[in-house]
Design a protein around this motif. Structure first.
Motif, PDB file in Angstrom:
ATOM      1  N   GLY A 103     -78.820 -20.930  -1.768  1.00 39.37           N
ATOM      2  CA  GLY A 103     -79.621 -22.056  -2.207  1.00 39.37           C
ATOM      3  C   GLY A 103     -78.781 -23.238  -2.642  1.00 39.37           C
ATOM      4  N   PRO A 104     -79.439 -24.310  -3.081  1.00 37.48           N
ATOM      5  CA  PRO A 104     -78.721 -25.498  -3.553  1.00 37.48           C
ATOM      6  C   PRO A 104     -77.836 -25.176  -4.748  1.00 37.48           C
ATOM      7  CG  PRO A 104     -81.029 -25.995  -3.151  1.00 37.48           C
ATOM      8  CD  PRO A 104     -80.902 -24.508  -3.069  1.00 37.48           C
ATOM      9  N   ALA A 105     -76.711 -25.844  -4.816  1.00 36.42           N
ATOM     10  CA  ALA A 105     -75.765 -25.656  -5.918  1.00 36.42           C
ATOM     11  C   ALA A 105     -76.325 -26.259  -7.201  1.00 36.42           C
ATOM     12  CB  ALA A 105     -74.427 -26.295  -5.581  1.00 36.42           C
ATOM     13  N   ALA A 106     -76.035 -25.608  -8.308  1.00 40.60           N
ATOM     14  CA  ALA A 106     -76.474 -26.118  -9.604  1.00 40.60           C
ATOM     15  C   ALA A 106     -75.540 -27.201 -10.126  1.00 40.60           C
ATOM     16  CB  ALA A 106     -76.557 -24.971 -10.614  1.00 40.60           C
ATOM     17  N   GLU A 107     -74.271 -27.135  -9.753  1.00 40.96           N
ATOM     18  CA  GLU A 107     -73.276 -28.079 -10.247  1.00 40.96           C
ATOM     19  C   GLU A 107     -72.392 -28.551  -9.108  1.00 40.96           C
ATOM     20  OE1 GLU A 107     -71.076 -26.241 -13.355  1.00 40.96           O
ATOM     21  OE2 GLU A 107     -72.776 -26.156 -14.744  1.00 40.96           O
ATOM     22  N   THR A 108     -71.755 -29.670  -9.314  1.00 41.04           N
ATOM     23  CA  THR A 108     -70.825 -30.228  -8.335  1.00 41.04           C
ATOM     24  C   THR A 108     -69.418 -29.706  -8.597  1.00 41.04           C
ATOM     25  OG1 THR A 108     -72.144 -32.228  -8.075  1.00 41.04           O
ATOM     26  CG2 THR A 108     -69.823 -32.387  -7.458  1.00 41.04           C
ATOM     27  N   ALA A 109     -68.687 -29.403  -7.532  1.00 42.67           N
ATOM     28  CA  ALA A 109     -67.309 -28.914  -7.663  1.00 42.67           C
ATOM     29  C   ALA A 109     -66.478 -29.873  -8.501  1.00 42.67           C
ATOM     30  CB  ALA A 109     -66.686 -28.742  -6.288  1.00 42.67           C
ATOM     31  N   ALA A 110     -65.593 -29.311  -9.300  1.00 48.93           N
ATOM     32  CA  ALA A 110     -64.809 -30.112 -10.233  1.00 48.93           C
ATOM     33  C   ALA A 110     -64.014 -31.202  -9.518  1.00 48.93           C
ATOM     34  CB  ALA A 110     -63.867 -29.206 -11.024  1.00 48.93           C
ATOM     35  N   ALA A 111     -63.392 -30.866  -8.389  1.00 50.92           N
ATOM     36  CA  ALA A 111     -62.576 -31.856  -7.676  1.00 50.92           C
ATOM     37  C   ALA A 111     -63.434 -33.001  -7.154  1.00 50.92           C
ATOM     38  CB  ALA A 111     -61.836 -31.191  -6.527  1.00 50.92           C
ATOM     39  N   VAL A 112     -64.628 -32.691  -6.668  1.00 55.06           N
ATOM     40  CA  VAL A 112     -65.525 -33.727  -6.156  1.00 55.06           C
ATOM     41  C   VAL A 112     -65.968 -34.644  -7.288  1.00 55.06           C
ATOM     42  CG1 VAL A 112     -67.714 -34.167  -4.975  1.00 55.06           C
ATOM     43  CG2 VAL A 112     -66.279 -32.238  -4.271  1.00 55.06           C
ATOM     44  N   SER A 113     -66.328 -34.067  -8.430  1.00 55.18           N
ATOM     45  CA  SER A 113     -66.735 -34.873  -9.578  1.00 55.18           C
ATOM     46  C   SER A 113     -65.621 -35.800 -10.033  1.00 55.18           C
ATOM     47  CB  SER A 113     -67.155 -33.959 -10.738  1.00 55.18           C
ATOM     48  OG  SER A 113     -68.329 -33.254 -10.435  1.00 55.18           O
ATOM     49  N   THR A 114     -64.397 -35.300 -10.023  1.00 57.07           N
ATOM     50  CA  THR A 114     -63.261 -36.126 -10.440  1.00 57.07           C
ATOM     51  C   THR A 114     -63.102 -37.331  -9.524  1.00 57.07           C
ATOM     52  OG1 THR A 114     -62.111 -34.212 -11.374  1.00 57.07           O
ATOM     53  CG2 THR A 114     -60.763 -36.134 -10.818  1.00 57.07           C
ATOM     54  N   LEU A 115     -63.265 -37.137  -8.228  1.00 61.12           N
ATOM     55  CA  LEU A 115     -63.119 -38.235  -7.272  1.00 61.12           C
ATOM     56  C   LEU A 115     -64.257 -39.244  -7.409  1.00 61.12           C
ATOM     57  CD1 LEU A 115     -62.024 -36.102  -4.195  1.00 61.12           C
ATOM     58  CD2 LEU A 115     -60.562 -37.596  -5.573  1.00 61.12           C
ATOM     59  N   LEU A 116     -65.472 -38.769  -7.610  1.00 60.23           N
ATOM     60  CA  LEU A 116     -66.604 -39.669  -7.816  1.00 60.23           C
ATOM     61  C   LEU A 116     -66.432 -40.480  -9.099  1.00 60.23           C
ATOM     62  CD1 LEU A 116     -69.500 -37.227  -6.836  1.00 60.23           C
ATOM     63  CD2 LEU A 116     -68.778 -39.245  -5.535  1.00 60.23           C
ATOM     64  N   ASP A 117     -65.958 -39.817 -10.137  1.00 57.11           N
ATOM     65  CA  ASP A 117     -65.729 -40.509 -11.406  1.00 57.11           C
ATOM     66  C   ASP A 117     -64.602 -41.531 -11.307  1.00 57.11           C
ATOM     67  OD1 ASP A 117     -67.730 -39.022 -12.554  1.00 57.11           O
ATOM     68  OD2 ASP A 117     -66.391 -37.601 -13.552  1.00 57.11           O
ATOM     69  N   ALA A 118     -63.720 -41.359 -10.313  1.00 54.63           N
ATOM     70  CA  ALA A 118     -62.609 -42.296 -10.120  1.00 54.63           C
ATOM     71  C   ALA A 118     -62.981 -43.457  -9.210  1.00 54.63           C
ATOM     72  CB  ALA A 118     -61.401 -41.563  -9.553  1.00 54.63           C
ATOM     73  N   GLY A 119     -64.233 -43.520  -8.772  1.00 54.15           N
ATOM     74  CA  GLY A 119     -64.690 -44.680  -8.013  1.00 54.15           C
ATOM     75  C   GLY A 119     -64.859 -44.493  -6.527  1.00 54.15           C
ATOM     76  N   ALA A 120     -64.548 -43.308  -5.989  1.00 55.41           N
ATOM     77  CA  ALA A 120     -64.671 -43.089  -4.544  1.00 55.41           C
ATOM     78  C   ALA A 120     -66.111 -42.719  -4.175  1.00 55.41           C
ATOM     79  CB  ALA A 120     -63.719 -41.984  -4.092  1.00 55.41           C
ATOM     80  N   ASP A 121     -66.522 -43.125  -2.969  1.00 57.44           N
ATOM     81  CA  ASP A 121     -67.859 -42.831  -2.459  1.00 57.44           C
ATOM     82  C   ASP A 121     -67.804 -41.652  -1.494  1.00 57.44           C
ATOM     83  OD1 ASP A 121     -69.292 -45.007  -3.704  1.00 57.44           O
ATOM     84  OD2 ASP A 121     -68.346 -46.352  -2.257  1.00 57.44           O
ATOM     85  N   LEU A 122     -68.605 -40.634  -1.748  1.00 55.17           N
ATOM     86  CA  LEU A 122     -68.724 -39.487  -0.845  1.00 55.17           C
ATOM     87  C   LEU A 122     -69.735 -39.830   0.243  1.00 55.17           C
ATOM     88  CD1 LEU A 122     -68.390 -36.528   0.030  1.00 55.17           C
ATOM     89  CD2 LEU A 122     -70.097 -35.914  -1.700  1.00 55.17           C
ATOM     90  N   VAL A 123     -69.302 -39.753   1.510  1.00 56.69           N
ATOM     91  CA  VAL A 123     -70.191 -40.161   2.606  1.00 56.69           C
ATOM     92  C   VAL A 123     -70.645 -38.997   3.481  1.00 56.69           C
ATOM     93  CG1 VAL A 123     -69.158 -42.455   2.666  1.00 56.69           C
ATOM     94  CG2 VAL A 123     -68.329 -40.691   4.231  1.00 56.69           C
ATOM     95  N   GLY A 124     -70.111 -37.795   3.273  1.00 57.64           N
ATOM     96  CA  GLY A 124     -70.595 -36.692   4.087  1.00 57.64           C
ATOM     97  C   GLY A 124     -69.812 -35.412   3.890  1.00 57.64           C
ATOM     98  N   ARG A 125     -70.390 -34.359   4.429  1.00 55.96           N
ATOM     99  CA  ARG A 125     -69.802 -33.021   4.400  1.00 55.96           C
ATOM    100  C   ARG A 125     -69.318 -32.692   5.806  1.00 55.96           C
ATOM    101  NH1 ARG A 125     -71.454 -29.103   0.654  1.00 55.96           N
ATOM    102  NH2 ARG A 125     -73.489 -30.076   0.350  1.00 55.96           N
ATOM    103  N   THR A 126     -68.147 -32.075   5.913  1.00 56.73           N
ATOM    104  CA  THR A 126     -67.517 -31.897   7.222  1.00 56.73           C
ATOM    105  C   THR A 126     -67.449 -30.437   7.674  1.00 56.73           C
ATOM    106  OG1 THR A 126     -65.333 -31.830   6.183  1.00 56.73           O
ATOM    107  CG2 THR A 126     -66.115 -33.980   6.981  1.00 56.73           C
ATOM    108  N   ILE A 127     -67.381 -30.292   8.994  1.00 54.11           N
ATOM    109  CA  ILE A 127     -67.325 -28.982   9.644  1.00 54.11           C
ATOM    110  C   ILE A 127     -66.088 -28.198   9.194  1.00 54.11           C
ATOM    111  CG2 ILE A 127     -67.049 -27.829  11.884  1.00 54.11           C
ATOM    112  CD1 ILE A 127     -69.800 -29.012  11.559  1.00 54.11           C
ATOM    113  N   SER A 128     -66.290 -26.911   8.995  1.00 55.66           N
ATOM    114  CA  SER A 128     -65.207 -25.970   8.700  1.00 55.66           C
ATOM    115  C   SER A 128     -65.239 -24.852   9.720  1.00 55.66           C
ATOM    116  CB  SER A 128     -65.396 -25.390   7.295  1.00 55.66           C
ATOM    117  OG  SER A 128     -64.584 -24.246   7.085  1.00 55.66           O
ATOM    118  N   ASP A 129     -64.107 -24.231   9.959  1.00 53.08           N
ATOM    119  CA  ASP A 129     -64.104 -22.991  10.726  1.00 53.08           C
ATOM    120  C   ASP A 129     -64.944 -21.948   9.973  1.00 53.08           C
ATOM    121  OD1 ASP A 129     -62.131 -24.563  11.892  1.00 53.08           O
ATOM    122  OD2 ASP A 129     -60.880 -22.860  12.403  1.00 53.08           O
ATOM    123  N   GLU A 130     -65.410 -20.926  10.670  1.00 49.30           N
ATOM    124  CA  GLU A 130     -66.302 -19.927  10.092  1.00 49.30           C
ATOM    125  C   GLU A 130     -65.670 -19.216   8.888  1.00 49.30           C
ATOM    126  OE1 GLU A 130     -68.082 -17.608  13.645  1.00 49.30           O
ATOM    127  OE2 GLU A 130     -66.296 -18.671  14.344  1.00 49.30           O
TER     128      GLU A 130
END
Length: 409
Positions: free
Chosen positions: A65-92
């Motif tokens: 299901g949906p995550a309850a919280e945002t990953a720490a590294a992602v939150s740090t980048l958002l708090d530093a002013g960067a814009d998240l524009v998408g989620r990318t493909i990973s190998d299985e």
């Protein structure tokens, strides 16, 4: 915040197949900061509150299901002013360094469209190499940032193990897992590091050490490019040396890495795999099957041996040493190369080089140093634990240039 309320409703329109379509997520910067004006993407292993993480597999996406919280590294980048524009493909489930995904396809390598992009952080690398975002984060356990950085002609970093929190990141092999990132510009790579690492002491380097046993595993075709890059790096140093990284052989180290990694992966994911019986592509399925059969006693022995190796590396690499090694044995294999060939012979040769940083918990930065037959070639620099920012400083000083996205050429 839910997926439907995000400010950017669709993945970026791009020709490379880098972005997830079924669980897209985007979030505007939460505050102005040192990364204001920069855009970034995240590998499909990072949680964002209100959205679902797919871990590179549709069955994982369907059973979580949906995550309850945002990953720490992602939150740090958002708090530093960067814009998240998408989620990318990973190998299985991240268990590959090829960049191929049975279910979502293989993202196109913007710098060498006839070759694979490398993985498992394939989409993140492709999004940066294609000029879609300024930087992207991924994870590196066995090479999942360093390999696609080398194949796609990017700067990329695997940090010191444990330096960046893994909160909100899909669990894989905790002894080796790290959060890394890609950039076309070494200054951007460094700016992201200053945010994620925070303030810290920088000591620089006094000696360049060439890892002879790692270079011995390279294809002859890339040797001239690597030699030129070594000369450029060498100009920054008055003292140079050559040494083997592994007294007993890198192949022996890889066996230790492989057993310990497999044991940890099965402990992390085995229960879900047995319950869901998901379909895997060539190579990935075989590795999970082998992981299931790895004996706990062998894993314990490999863990003890890995700590001995790490202690030996810490003793041999001094505070002032900058160790240089190839990122991979050669450029990215052609897309027409059979998956079985990529996943067997080439993977083993690459992993013999890549396992060093993982076993040693060491930071490693990949530099784009040239091309062979139109395909990018990467050279890596490695140092003692905690010298991450020193590596990023050298990457910016070395002057290897900034790869140009295809549409801007």
């Amino acid at each position: 915040m839910t997926e439907s309320s995000l400010p950017f409703f669709r993945p970026p329109a791009e020709p490379y197949g880098a972005f997830c379509q079924d669980n897209h997520v985007a979030v505007a910067a939460t505050a102005p900061g040192p990364l204001s004006g920069l855009s970034f993407a995240i590998k499909d292993v990072f949680d964002v509150a209100g959205s679902r993480t797919g871990f590179g597999h549709p069955r994982w996406l369907a059973t979580h299901g949906p995550a309850a919280e945002t990953a720490a590294a992602v939150s740090t980048l958002l708090d530093a002013g960067a814009d998240l524009v998408g989620r990318t493909i990973s190998d299985e489930l991240c268990y590959s360094i090829a960049g191929e995904n049975l279910h979502y396809g293989t993202p196109v390598n913007p710098q060498a469209p006839d070759r694979i992009p490398g993985g498992s952080s394939s989409g993140s690398a492709v999004a940066v190499a294609g000029g879609i975002v300024d930087f992207a984060i991924g994870t590196d356990c066995g090479g999942s940032v360093r390999v696609p950085a080398g194949y796609c002609g990017l700067y990329g970093i695997r940090p010191t193990h444990g330096r960046i929190p893994l909160d909100g990141v899909a669990r894989f092999a905790p002894r080796f897992d790290t959060v890394g990132w890609f950039a076309r510009d070494p200054e951007v790579l460094r700016r992201v590091g200053e945010v994620l690492f925070g303030a810290g002491r920088r000591g620089g380097f006094t000696r360049l050490v060439i890892a002879d046993d790692a270079f011995a595993r390279c294809d002859a075709g890339i040797q001239p490019v690597l030699a030129g890059a070594l000369s450029r790096l060498g100009a920054l140093f008055t003292e140079r040396a050559s040494a083997d990284l592994s007294p007993e052989g890198l192949d022996q180290w890889l066996d230790t890495f492989r057993i310990l990694q497999a044991g940890e992966i099965w402990q992390s994911l085995g229960g879900w795999i047995e319950a869901e019986r998901p379909e895997f592509g060539v190579g990935v399925g075989q590795r999970f099957a082998a992981a299931a059969e790895t004996a706990p006693a062998d894993v314990d022995a490999a863990r003890a041996r890995a700590e001995e190796i790490a202690e030996g590396l810490a003793a041999r690499i001094s505070e002032g040493d900058l160790v240089v090694l190839p990122t991979t044995p050669g450029p990215a294999p052609l897309r027409t190369t059979s998956s079985s060939e990529v996943e067997t012979d080439y993977r083993r040769r690459a992993m013999e080089i890549l396992c060093v940083a993982g076993i040693g918990r060491l930071p490693q930065v990949t530099l784009p140093v040239g091309t062979v037959d139109g395909a990018p070639v990467g050279l890596s620099i490695l140092a003692r634990r905690g010298k991450d920012m020193d590596l990023l400083d050298i990457a910016a000083r070395a002057g290897f240039g900034v790869p140009v996205p295809p549409e801007r050429r």
